[in-house]
Scaffold this active site. Structure first.
Site, PDB file in Angstrom:
ATOM      1  N   SER A 229      43.090  44.934  23.630  1.00  0.00           N
ATOM      2  CA  SER A 229      43.703  45.838  24.603  1.00  0.00           C
ATOM      3  C   SER A 229      44.633  46.790  23.872  1.00  0.00           C
ATOM      4  O   SER A 229      45.184  46.446  22.815  1.00  0.00           O
ATOM      5  CB  SER A 229      44.502  45.049  25.646  1.00  0.00           C
ATOM      6  OG  SER A 229      45.268  45.905  26.473  1.00  0.00           O
TER       7      SER A 229
ATOM      8  N   TYR B 261      50.555  38.473  27.703  1.00  0.00           N
ATOM      9  CA  TYR B 261      49.340  39.262  27.555  1.00  0.00           C
ATOM     10  C   TYR B 261      49.352  40.041  26.240  1.00  0.00           C
ATOM     11  O   TYR B 261      48.363  40.042  25.498  1.00  0.00           O
ATOM     12  CB  TYR B 261      49.208  40.218  28.743  1.00  0.00           C
ATOM     13  CG  TYR B 261      47.881  40.924  28.830  1.00  0.00           C
ATOM     14  CD1 TYR B 261      46.756  40.250  29.291  1.00  0.00           C
ATOM     15  CD2 TYR B 261      47.741  42.261  28.469  1.00  0.00           C
ATOM     16  CE1 TYR B 261      45.532  40.885  29.387  1.00  0.00           C
ATOM     17  CE2 TYR B 261      46.528  42.901  28.562  1.00  0.00           C
ATOM     18  CZ  TYR B 261      45.422  42.223  29.023  1.00  0.00           C
ATOM     19  OH  TYR B 261      44.215  42.855  29.109  1.00  0.00           O
TER      20      TYR B 261
END
Length: 249
Positions: free
Chosen positions: A142, A155
């Site tokens: 990401s 995350y």
């Protein structure tokens, strides 16, 4: 049909980006093995693959668990004879102040997003090594591996770990001709595009929000046998957002 008769394992393939990637490889002629906890979503993805002329099968898998991952790879080999490509896509997020984030929540995100990449790559690489033909792994990271919003600690840590794990695996598996790359998506909208506003699109240098198909094409590009000189890389697919210099005016 660049992947005809090749076996592609896609984790988190029950919906979203994973579903699109699985369908995309099916259209390219691959035998696609879908791993997910969502049986309904997994079965639906298989149905779409077969409707478009591809071949796919679903294996209910908790990618956090070693025994499930070992079983997944065994079932892929038992059904199709090999594993040629692995797409580590399974993931989850919890966005909350780090002061309120429970350790169990932290562990769950890390185990789902990062531990799973280690387990799946390790087990798939054993098969690729035994077959002697090499293979290709793509890990879905990401842009949050490099930039953050508040409350994204678990995350961000998991995705940053994926980027590092990618080049470590690329080094470790090079003698077996297994290449390992990552993709860092930006904003990829998996819902109804009508929900998006002009400002959502226009803030991107590419003037639109990303679509799952953008990640599908990147996966196919990185795993195409003709692109074997790309190894240990992290390909950012974000419409240019991480290249913008942002000021308040």
């Amino acid at each position: 049909m660049r992947f005809r008769d090749m076996t592609v394992v896609v984790t988190g393939a029950g919906n979203g980006i994973g579903r699109a990637v699985a369908i995309g490889f099916g259209k390219e002629g691959a035998n696609v093995v879908l791993a997910d906890l969502d049986e309904t979503g997994g079965d639906e993805t298989v149905r779409v693959i077969r409707e478009t002329g591809g071949e796919g099968s679903f294996v209910k898998t908790d990618v956090r668990l070693e025994e499930d991952v070992v079983s997944l790879m065994k079932q892929a080999v038992d059904k199709y004879g090999s594993i040629d490509v692995l797409i580590n896509n399974a993931g989850k997020s919890v966005f909350r102040s780090p002061l309120d984030l429970a350790v169990d929540e932290w562990d769950d995100v890390i185990n789902t997003n990062l531990r799973s990449v280690f387990l799946c790559t390790r087990e798939a690489a054993k098969v690729m090594q035994e077959n002697g033909q090499g293979g290709s792994v793509v890990n879905i990271a990401s842009t949050r591996a490099a930039m953050s919003e508040p409350g994204s600690e678990a995350y961000a840590a998991s995705k940053g770990g994926i980027v590092s794990l990618t080049h470590a695996f690329a080094a470790s598996l090079s003698e077996s001709f297994i290449k390992v790359n990552a993709i860092s998506p930006g904003w990829i909208h998996t819902g109804d595009c009508e929900e998006l506003r002009d400002i959502d699109h226009n803030q991107h240098l590419s003037k639109r929000v990303g679509r799952p198909e953008d990640i599908v094409r990147a996966c196919i590009y990185l795993t195409d046998p003709e692109n074997g000189f790309i190894n240990g890389e992290n390909l950012t697919v974000d419409g240019g957002m991480t290249r913008k210099m942002l000021y308040e005016h």
